[in-house]
Scaffold this motif. Structure first.
Motif, PDB file in Angstrom:
ATOM      1  N   SER A 205       0.829  -1.204   0.000  1.00 58.40           N
ATOM      2  CA  SER A 205       0.000   0.000   0.000  1.00 58.40           C
ATOM      3  C   SER A 205       0.863   1.254   0.000  1.00 58.40           C
ATOM      4  O   SER A 205       0.640   2.192  -0.779  1.00 58.40           O
ATOM      5  N   ARG A 206       1.849   1.272   0.869  1.00 56.93           N
ATOM      6  CA  ARG A 206       2.715   2.446   0.961  1.00 56.93           C
ATOM      7  C   ARG A 206       3.536   2.647  -0.307  1.00 56.93           C
ATOM      8  O   ARG A 206       3.711   3.761  -0.783  1.00 56.93           O
ATOM      9  N   ARG A 207       4.039   1.538  -0.853  1.00 60.53           N
ATOM     10  CA  ARG A 207       4.888   1.671  -2.036  1.00 60.53           C
ATOM     11  C   ARG A 207       4.079   2.132  -3.240  1.00 60.53           C
ATOM     12  O   ARG A 207       4.538   2.971  -4.018  1.00 60.53           O
ATOM     13  N   VAL A 208       2.876   1.594  -3.409  1.00 62.51           N
ATOM     14  CA  VAL A 208       2.029   2.026  -4.525  1.00 62.51           C
ATOM     15  C   VAL A 208       1.671   3.499  -4.379  1.00 62.51           C
ATOM     16  O   VAL A 208       1.653   4.250  -5.355  1.00 62.51           O
ATOM     17  N   SER A 209       1.393   3.919  -3.156  1.00 66.35           N
ATOM     18  CA  SER A 209       1.100   5.332  -2.912  1.00 66.35           C
ATOM     19  C   SER A 209       2.277   6.207  -3.321  1.00 66.35           C
ATOM     20  O   SER A 209       2.103   7.267  -3.932  1.00 66.35           O
ATOM     21  N   GLN A 210       3.480   5.753  -3.001  1.00 68.32           N
ATOM     22  CA  GLN A 210       4.674   6.533  -3.319  1.00 68.32           C
ATOM     23  C   GLN A 210       4.913   6.643  -4.817  1.00 68.32           C
ATOM     24  O   GLN A 210       5.137   7.730  -5.346  1.00 68.32           O
ATOM     25  N   VAL A 211       4.877   5.516  -5.515  1.00 66.64           N
ATOM     26  CA  VAL A 211       5.238   5.545  -6.928  1.00 66.64           C
ATOM     27  C   VAL A 211       4.128   6.147  -7.792  1.00 66.64           C
ATOM     28  O   VAL A 211       4.401   6.687  -8.868  1.00 66.64           O
ATOM     29  N   SER A 212       2.881   6.064  -7.315  1.00 71.46           N
ATOM     30  CA  SER A 212       1.765   6.637  -8.091  1.00 71.46           C
ATOM     31  C   SER A 212       1.550   8.105  -7.777  1.00 71.46           C
ATOM     32  O   SER A 212       0.953   8.837  -8.577  1.00 71.46           O
ATOM     33  N   GLY A 213       2.021   8.554  -6.604  1.00 71.83           N
ATOM     34  CA  GLY A 213       1.783   9.930  -6.188  1.00 71.83           C
ATOM     35  C   GLY A 213       0.404  10.158  -5.618  1.00 71.83           C
ATOM     36  O   GLY A 213      -0.004  11.293  -5.384  1.00 71.83           O
ATOM     37  N   PHE A 214      -0.357   9.074  -5.374  1.00 75.42           N
ATOM     38  CA  PHE A 214      -1.701   9.183  -4.821  1.00 75.42           C
ATOM     39  C   PHE A 214      -1.662   8.837  -3.338  1.00 75.42           C
ATOM     40  O   PHE A 214      -1.552   7.660  -2.981  1.00 75.42           O
ATOM     41  N   PRO A 215      -1.777   9.821  -2.451  1.00 77.65           N
ATOM     42  CA  PRO A 215      -1.741   9.527  -1.015  1.00 77.65           C
ATOM     43  C   PRO A 215      -2.969   8.737  -0.582  1.00 77.65           C
ATOM     44  O   PRO A 215      -4.049   8.863  -1.155  1.00 77.65           O
ATOM     45  N   VAL A 216      -2.780   7.900   0.421  1.00 78.81           N
ATOM     46  CA  VAL A 216      -3.890   7.119   0.975  1.00 78.81           C
ATOM     47  C   VAL A 216      -4.634   7.990   1.979  1.00 78.81           C
ATOM     48  O   VAL A 216      -4.026   8.549   2.893  1.00 78.81           O
ATOM     49  N   GLN A 217      -5.937   8.123   1.808  1.00 74.40           N
ATOM     50  CA  GLN A 217      -6.713   8.958   2.719  1.00 74.40           C
ATOM     51  C   GLN A 217      -6.630   8.406   4.138  1.00 74.40           C
ATOM     52  O   GLN A 217      -6.528   7.194   4.354  1.00 74.40           O
TER      53      GLN A 217
END
Length: 518
Positions: free
Chosen positions: A270-282
């Motif tokens: 979850s954290r890595r996808v958030s980082q590489v996509s630039g979409f923060p997790v709410q």
């Protein structure tokens, strides 16, 4: 496959990447694919090979590297797409071709095919795919809004042509749980050969019910859920992998199903996808949100202290959060930092650790307390403003006051140092204008978002910037205790991504208009 086993089909690298601004680099795709493979995802939809040379190369390399998962590529219902898809996935130990066509009245109008012509197209293209690959998945795009009798006909045609997985997607997020279940049940009862294939569900979240709709389909007999990490995807996103997997794990009384997913790896992904996509997790995102295991109400706090099950239906450790806490500060060494980052899901090589350690020490000198969220933000900033970037921020000074604002900036552009001193309407505006003075661009700022990582006046800020130019959308993010500096680094990071994307060309001119939302 046993009757109670649910296959997890992750499409983060295909549908997730279609989110405007979520484009990932080649290396980022390989990294996410490896994490998915290690986590136990049954099928990884690695991309859309015909879309661009970059997508083809990424799917091909993921196929070569995969150890456990089926590697799937997407193709439209034509021979050229299917052939290109096969060329990419054939390197996998377990390849799959996924082909689709829109079957609802509105989608039939786009392809200009009547019902009989579409049946013929489905038969021909699925047959062609089956002649290339033993594992073929077929999707009826916008199935939920397709006439029920006709949906039975097209599914029957795909099964007869050799498809072994039939996907019934809610392409526009329109269905409700009861309807989702009823459609799967109807197809299993009415379509000849339906008991010999696996039915899949792919739900979008436009009405906030993607997870509920996916689980309802499973309760009616679907045995494959298509989903993405963090629910990433077009518009409001997709069914979130972490939600359906944990729902199956927690509610075994109502859903006696199993998956092969190692749930302890979920938070890291979850954290890595958030980082590489630039979409923060709410913050309040189910399962993986920052507040998912936090309690502020006194009643809740008291209850959790006495018995954690009072207000928590799962434990942090279930998704890979370590419940122990190492206090981090300026006296902490490399070993402590490595251990803490490992607890947070980051496995670093020695050179990566050395780089992060230098920035950790610098952060510790500016902050009294280092929280887990600070370290996650530090990792998300680890790829911003690196020595290999075409554009790099070297020095920044901003003057603010009631009598005006001004930014003085030094950057390198392809190794050449340049500077600018520019006034603006506020410090951020002045800084962005200074960047443009050094590196002229027509990119339009679509989103500028600042989020405090932790509490306190010395808190780090994570800044996300989204830019658009000539139809290309990219996202940049950076973290720093200096919000203005983080803003500049995020803006420059987005420009670096935009430059990379502008250098890529698609093999088919019409691919700019292709958007598969199954």
């Amino acid at each position: 496959m046993t009757d109670n086993r649910v296959l997890i089909f992750d499409t983060t690298l295909r549908d997730g990447e279609q989110s405007p601004g979520a484009t990932m680099t080649h290396d980022e795709k390989l990294e996410i694919a490896q994490l998915l493979d290690e986590m136990g995802v049954d099928i990884i939809e690695a991309g859309f090979p015909i879309a661009s040379e970059g997508d083809f190369e990424a799917v091909s390399e993921i196929a070569r590297r995969s150890k456990n998962s089926v590697i799937c590529g997407l193709s439209r219902a034509n021979y050229k797409d299917i052939d290109r898809c096969w060329e990419a996935v054939k390197h996998a130990a377990k390849p799959r071709i996924h082909t689709f066509i829109g079957t609802s009245p509105s989608h039939r109008g786009i392809t200009n095919l009547d019902q009989d012509q579409m049946i013929e197209r489905i038969h021909d293209t699925v047959t062609h795919a089956r002649n290339l690959c033993a594992d073929v998945q077929w999707s009826a795009m916008d199935a939920i809004r397709t006439e029920r009798d006709y949906l039975c006909r097209v599914v029957e045609a795909a099964i007869k042509a050799g498809a072994s997985t039939i996907n019934i997607p809610d392409t526009v997020g329109y269905t409700l749980p009861q309807e989702s279940a009823d459609i799967i049940r109807m197809l299993l009862e009415k379509v000849p050969g339906a008991d010999q294939v696996i039915f899949a569900t792919h739900c979008h979240n436009d009405l906030g019910m993607a997870t509920a709709n996916s689980l309802a389909a499973v309760s009616a007999g679907a045995r494959q859920i298509e989903c993405t990490i963090n629910g990433l995807g077009e518009r409001a996103g997709n069914t979130a992998l972490e939600e359906v997997v944990m729902a199956i794990k927690v509610r075994r009384d109502l859903m006696p199903y199993t998956t092969a997913i190692d749930t302890t790896k979920i938070m890291n992904l979850s954290r890595r996808v958030s980082q590489v996509s630039g979409f923060p997790v709410q913050f309040n995102k189910a399962v993986v949100g920052k507040n998912a295991f936090l309690h502020e109400s006194g009643i809740h706090q008291d209850g959790v202290l006495k018995n954690v099950e009072t207000f928590e239906i799962m434990r942090p450790a279930d998704i890979g959060l370590n419940e122990t806490n190492i206090a981090m500060g300026k006296h902490s060494g490399r070993a402590a930092l490595r251990s803490k980052l490992a607890d947070l899901g980051f496995d670093l090589a020695e050179n990566q650790l050395n780089d992060v350690f230098v920035r950790f020490k610098a952060l510790a000198d500016r902050k009294k307390e280092i929280y887990d969220e600070d370290l996650v933000a530090l990792m998300s900033d680890s790829t911003a403003n690196t020595e290999n970037d075409y554009l790099q921020v070297k020095w920044l000074r901003v003057v603010c006051g009631s009598d005006g604002q001004e930014a003085e900036l030094k950057m390198t552009v392809d190794g050449t140092e340049k500077s600018a001193r520019v006034p603006g309407d506020g410090p951020v505006d002045a800084c962005f204008k200074a960047v443009k003075a050094i590196y002229p661009t027509n990119a339009r700022l679509k989103v500028y978002q600042v989020q405090a990582v932790t509490q306190g006046t010395d808190a780090q800020a994570t800044v996300s910037v989204r830019l658009e130019e000539d139809g290309r959308i990219v996202t940049g993010s950076a973290a720093d205790t200096d919000t203005i500096l983080a803003s500049v680094k995020a803006y420059v990071g987005a420009l670096n991504r935009l430059r990379v994307r502008s250098q890529k060309t698609a093999p088919d001119a019409d691919m700019k208009t292709v958007s598969y939302k199954v």
